[in-house]
Design a protein around this motif. Structure first.
Motif, PDB file in Angstrom:
ATOM      1  N   ALA A 126       0.895  -1.276  -0.001  1.00 55.33           N
ATOM      2  CA  ALA A 126       0.051  -0.002   0.044  1.00 55.33           C
ATOM      3  C   ALA A 126       0.780   1.257   0.051  1.00 55.33           C
ATOM      4  O   ALA A 126       2.062   1.212   0.402  1.00 55.33           O
ATOM      5  CB  ALA A 126      -1.117   0.028   1.352  1.00 55.33           C
ATOM      6  N   PRO A 127       0.339   2.341  -0.420  1.00 54.08           N
ATOM      7  CA  PRO A 127       1.191   3.743  -0.227  1.00 54.08           C
ATOM      8  C   PRO A 127       1.613   3.916   1.078  1.00 54.08           C
ATOM      9  O   PRO A 127       1.068   3.444   2.033  1.00 54.08           O
ATOM     10  CB  PRO A 127       0.060   4.755  -0.614  1.00 54.08           C
ATOM     11  N   TRP A 128       3.027   4.213   1.261  1.00 58.34           N
ATOM     12  CA  TRP A 128       3.668   4.627   2.279  1.00 58.34           C
ATOM     13  C   TRP A 128       3.061   5.904   2.968  1.00 58.34           C
ATOM     14  O   TRP A 128       3.202   7.007   2.662  1.00 58.34           O
ATOM     15  CB  TRP A 128       5.174   4.687   2.502  1.00 58.34           C
ATOM     16  N   VAL A 169       9.208   8.886   8.431  1.00 62.32           N
ATOM     17  CA  VAL A 169       7.848   9.606   7.861  1.00 62.32           C
ATOM     18  C   VAL A 169       8.236  10.240   6.560  1.00 62.32           C
ATOM     19  O   VAL A 169       7.442  10.634   5.801  1.00 62.32           O
ATOM     20  CB  VAL A 169       8.010  10.979   8.938  1.00 62.32           C
ATOM     21  N   LEU A 170       9.457  10.070   6.122  1.00 64.03           N
ATOM     22  CA  LEU A 170       9.768  10.325   4.587  1.00 64.03           C
ATOM     23  C   LEU A 170      10.435   8.977   4.188  1.00 64.03           C
ATOM     24  O   LEU A 170      11.629   8.949   4.133  1.00 64.03           O
ATOM     25  CB  LEU A 170      10.406  11.455   4.366  1.00 64.03           C
ATOM     26  N   PHE A 171       9.577   8.160   3.366  1.00 66.44           N
ATOM     27  CA  PHE A 171      10.350   6.830   2.813  1.00 66.44           C
ATOM     28  C   PHE A 171      10.721   7.236   1.511  1.00 66.44           C
ATOM     29  O   PHE A 171      10.224   6.905   0.518  1.00 66.44           O
ATOM     30  CB  PHE A 171       9.294   5.724   2.780  1.00 66.44           C
ATOM     31  N   PRO A 209      -4.313  17.756   7.859  1.00 59.04           N
ATOM     32  CA  PRO A 209      -4.734  16.725   6.636  1.00 59.04           C
ATOM     33  C   PRO A 209      -3.261  15.979   6.472  1.00 59.04           C
ATOM     34  O   PRO A 209      -2.161  16.322   6.481  1.00 59.04           O
ATOM     35  CB  PRO A 209      -4.780  17.701   5.528  1.00 59.04           C
ATOM     36  N   ILE A 210      -3.376  14.582   6.056  1.00 54.59           N
ATOM     37  CA  ILE A 210      -2.540  13.776   5.630  1.00 54.59           C
ATOM     38  C   ILE A 210      -1.898  14.232   4.291  1.00 54.59           C
ATOM     39  O   ILE A 210      -2.616  14.546   3.471  1.00 54.59           O
ATOM     40  CB  ILE A 210      -2.979  12.164   5.314  1.00 54.59           C
ATOM     41  N   GLU A 211      -0.586  14.428   4.290  1.00 53.87           N
ATOM     42  CA  GLU A 211       0.141  14.868   2.978  1.00 53.87           C
ATOM     43  C   GLU A 211       1.202  14.017   2.890  1.00 53.87           C
ATOM     44  O   GLU A 211       1.902  13.173   3.718  1.00 53.87           O
ATOM     45  CB  GLU A 211       0.600  16.287   3.158  1.00 53.87           C
ATOM     46  N   ALA A 212       1.862  14.044   1.374  1.00 49.81           N
ATOM     47  CA  ALA A 212       2.926  13.276   1.210  1.00 49.81           C
ATOM     48  C   ALA A 212       3.865  14.270  -0.078  1.00 49.81           C
ATOM     49  O   ALA A 212       3.374  14.829  -0.734  1.00 49.81           O
ATOM     50  CB  ALA A 212       2.851  11.988   0.844  1.00 49.81           C
ATOM     51  N   SER A 217       9.597   6.606  -3.782  1.00 51.40           N
ATOM     52  CA  SER A 217       8.688   7.132  -2.922  1.00 51.40           C
ATOM     53  C   SER A 217       8.258   6.328  -1.822  1.00 51.40           C
ATOM     54  O   SER A 217       7.485   6.918  -0.843  1.00 51.40           O
ATOM     55  CB  SER A 217       7.445   8.188  -3.455  1.00 51.40           C
ATOM     56  N   SER A 218       8.420   4.966  -1.917  1.00 50.13           N
ATOM     57  CA  SER A 218       7.729   4.103  -1.088  1.00 50.13           C
ATOM     58  C   SER A 218       8.315   2.718  -1.402  1.00 50.13           C
ATOM     59  O   SER A 218       9.150   2.737  -2.420  1.00 50.13           O
ATOM     60  CB  SER A 218       6.256   3.977  -1.296  1.00 50.13           C
ATOM     61  N   PRO A 219       8.401   1.876  -0.590  1.00 44.36           N
ATOM     62  CA  PRO A 219       8.905   0.619  -0.660  1.00 44.36           C
ATOM     63  C   PRO A 219       8.667  -0.182  -2.124  1.00 44.36           C
ATOM     64  O   PRO A 219       9.561  -0.781  -2.653  1.00 44.36           O
ATOM     65  CB  PRO A 219       8.463  -0.362   0.578  1.00 44.36           C
TER      66      PRO A 219
END
Length: 528
Positions: free
Chosen positions: A19-21, A34-36, A321-324, A387-389
């Motif tokens: 799933a998205p990180w 917190v930053l993958f 809000p959740i942000e990336a 940006s994620s695993p």
């Protein structure tokens, strides 16, 4: 076109469980990192109710991203410190050079970002607003300086602490009141090869009459976070390890910055070297005991913390809000998204955006005599961080060839690389998968597999995709309709670059001595 493999079945299986990180767990807690993504050597500050983070860029441009957060967990990219470095060597790929370990400060209404390059020396950038514009000054033309940080003392005197590459030494300089001029040659203030080898990345703090220098030691992959303490800014400094890996799987937890919240909480942001993913950023609680900081969770009460994997979010008093950081791009703006970086100083002739083709990015077939595709020597690679695993990157492109050696497509880039690209032959245009390696100096880029591609009005359109599994195994595929994708070749193992993690993105080049008017139009690029 039958390239389905058993390895592909494994890859699809890994995505069924990924799933998205998202570090914000939505229940008042967060998870690390917190930053993958490769935000190497992070430093953070708090100004009012806002947090800002900067990180190393090395040879990628624009350089030194500035990220913003309201809660230290959810982050967005808001600017870069510079668009390019004003030196000819950065017009070409300068792997491993460029900006190392920046620091960010705020003093009398001005933001300051200090950084060194290993070959060009010391720089400072200033701005009234972290969104920019930033003004860049070359402070000292020296070699092998690294990791500077500034500090303004209570009497107004400014100082700069820094390291030296492979010297295991920290130096202290006086600065002018405006922080833009060195006033002396510097003095050695700390060296202890026995207990704090490879000391680097110093960050200043003054508290309760003590001068503190937070400085990692022991090396990137296996080191720890140390803190130096003295009643005098010139020392002598005593040292203590305040965080190490302990019993966790967070290797080398060190090098970062600290902030104090209005609530009285302290927090520390640091990196962990995750190989092909680069240096990902972790957030740790920080407490004080006998005027020494303890970072992470000190379960055995020995004064040395261990990194936390999950913890209660910082006490901000509000929920945000959740942000990336940005990833996908529809190319419907007049500027490239802040997630994109070139592999060298950009040139306007490399691309156009929303000019030649509305809501499209056009990448021109830039002439580069690269031995038919050795990307080690290609500066016009337009890339972004993993940006994620695990993720899927898909792009819709149209290839408009002109020269006989035009080539353009989707790439996963590191010290080894793979790309799925259109290319011309004497008789046709094909879509092929290629592998290469940084170590090659001759014409060693290998074509792994290819298919003939029919033209429509002298252009060639396709959806190009790469599925990246946890661990970096990357399967390329293509589609004519955006729905049914056909694998091509075997999965490729992504690797890190020189001081940077693996990247994914786009390129267009012409490796012939004859110039080309060819190009690739990109409708969109989406990360899922």
């Amino acid at each position: 076109m039958k390239f389905l493999t058993a390895a592909f079945a494994i890859c699809i299986s890994c995505f069924a469980h990924s799933a998205p990180w998202v570090p914000d767990l939505g229940n008042g807690n967060y998870k690390n990192p917190v930053l993958f993504a490769d935000y190497s050597d992070p430093d953070i500050i708090k100004v009012g109710d806002d947090f800002y983070l900067v990180a190393s860029s090395f040879n990628t441009m624009p350089g030194i991203p500035v990220l913003h957060s309201k809660d230290l967990v959810n982050w967005k990219i808001i600017s870069h410190i510079y668009d390019r470095l004003p030196f000819e060597k950065h017009d070409r790929q300068a792997h491993g050079l460029g900006s190392w370990a920046p620091s960010i400060n705020f003093h009398k209404g001005m933001f300051y970002v200090y950084f060194c390059t290993p070959d060009l020396g010391l720089f400072v950038a200033t701005a009234k607003n972290p969104v920019g514009p930033w003004s860049l000054k070359h402070m000292a033309d020296v070699e092998l300086w690294e990791d500077p940080d500034a500090f303004w003392d209570d009497d107004g005197q400014a100082y700069l602490v820094r390291g030296k590459v492979r010297a295991d030494i920290l130096y202290l300089h006086k600065l002018s009141a405006d922080g833009k001029t060195l006033l002396d040659d510097g003095k050695v203030i700390f060296k202890d090869l026995k207990t704090q080898p490879v000391i680097e990345g110093p960050k200043f703090l003054k508290r309760n009459g003590y001068y503190y220098i937070f400085a990692p030691a022991g090396g990137v992959a296996t080191g720890w976070q140390s803190v130096l303490r003295s009643k005098s800014i010139y020392g002598p400094y005593e040292s203590r390890v305040v965080m190490n890996q302990g019993k966790t799987n967070i290797n080398g937890p060190h090098q970062g910055g600290m902030v104090e919240l209005d609530s009285g909480e302290w927090w520390f942001m640091h990196f962990q070297d995750r190989g092909l993913y680069g240096r990902v950023a972790h957030l740790q609680p920080m407490n004080w005991k006998d005027d020494w900081p303890v970072i992470g969770n000190d379960s055995d009460n020995d004064g040395i913390g261990e990194p936390v994997l999950e913890w209660k979010k910082p006490a901000i008093g509000k929920i945000f809000p959740i942000e990336a950081p940005q990833t996908s791009d529809e190319f419907d703006s007049k500027k490239l998204g802040l997630q994109w970086q070139w592999h060298a100083n950009p040139k306007q002739e490399w691309y156009s955006l929303n000019r030649a083709h509305k809501d499209h990015l056009r990448l021109h077939a830039v002439q580069n005599l690269t031995q038919a595709g050795n990307l080690r020597f290609v500066p016009n690679l337009l890339l972004q961080k993993f940006s994620s695993p695990a993720f899927v990157a898909t792009t819709k492109v149209t290839f408009h060839p002109d020269g006989k050696k035009d080539k353009a497509g989707l790439v996963v880039m590191g010290k080894t690389w793979a790309y799925l690209a259109f290319y011309k032959t004497d008789s046709e245009t094909r879509l092929g998968l290629f592998n290469g390696t940084y170590e090659q100096y001759d014409d060693a880029t290998k074509e792994i597999a290819s298919v003939s591609w029919p033209a429509t009005s002298d252009n060639y359109s396709a959806f190009l995709r790469v599925d990246v599994c946890d661990g970096g195994l990357s399967q390329f595929s293509y589609s004519t309709d955006g729905n049914t994708f056909i694998n091509i070749g075997e999965p490729f193992q992504a690797t890190a670059g020189i001081w940077i993690g693996a990247k994914v993105g786009l390129f267009s080049l012409n490796s012939s001595i004859e110039k080309s008017a060819g190009y690739m139009d990109v409708d969109w690029f989406r990360m899922e």
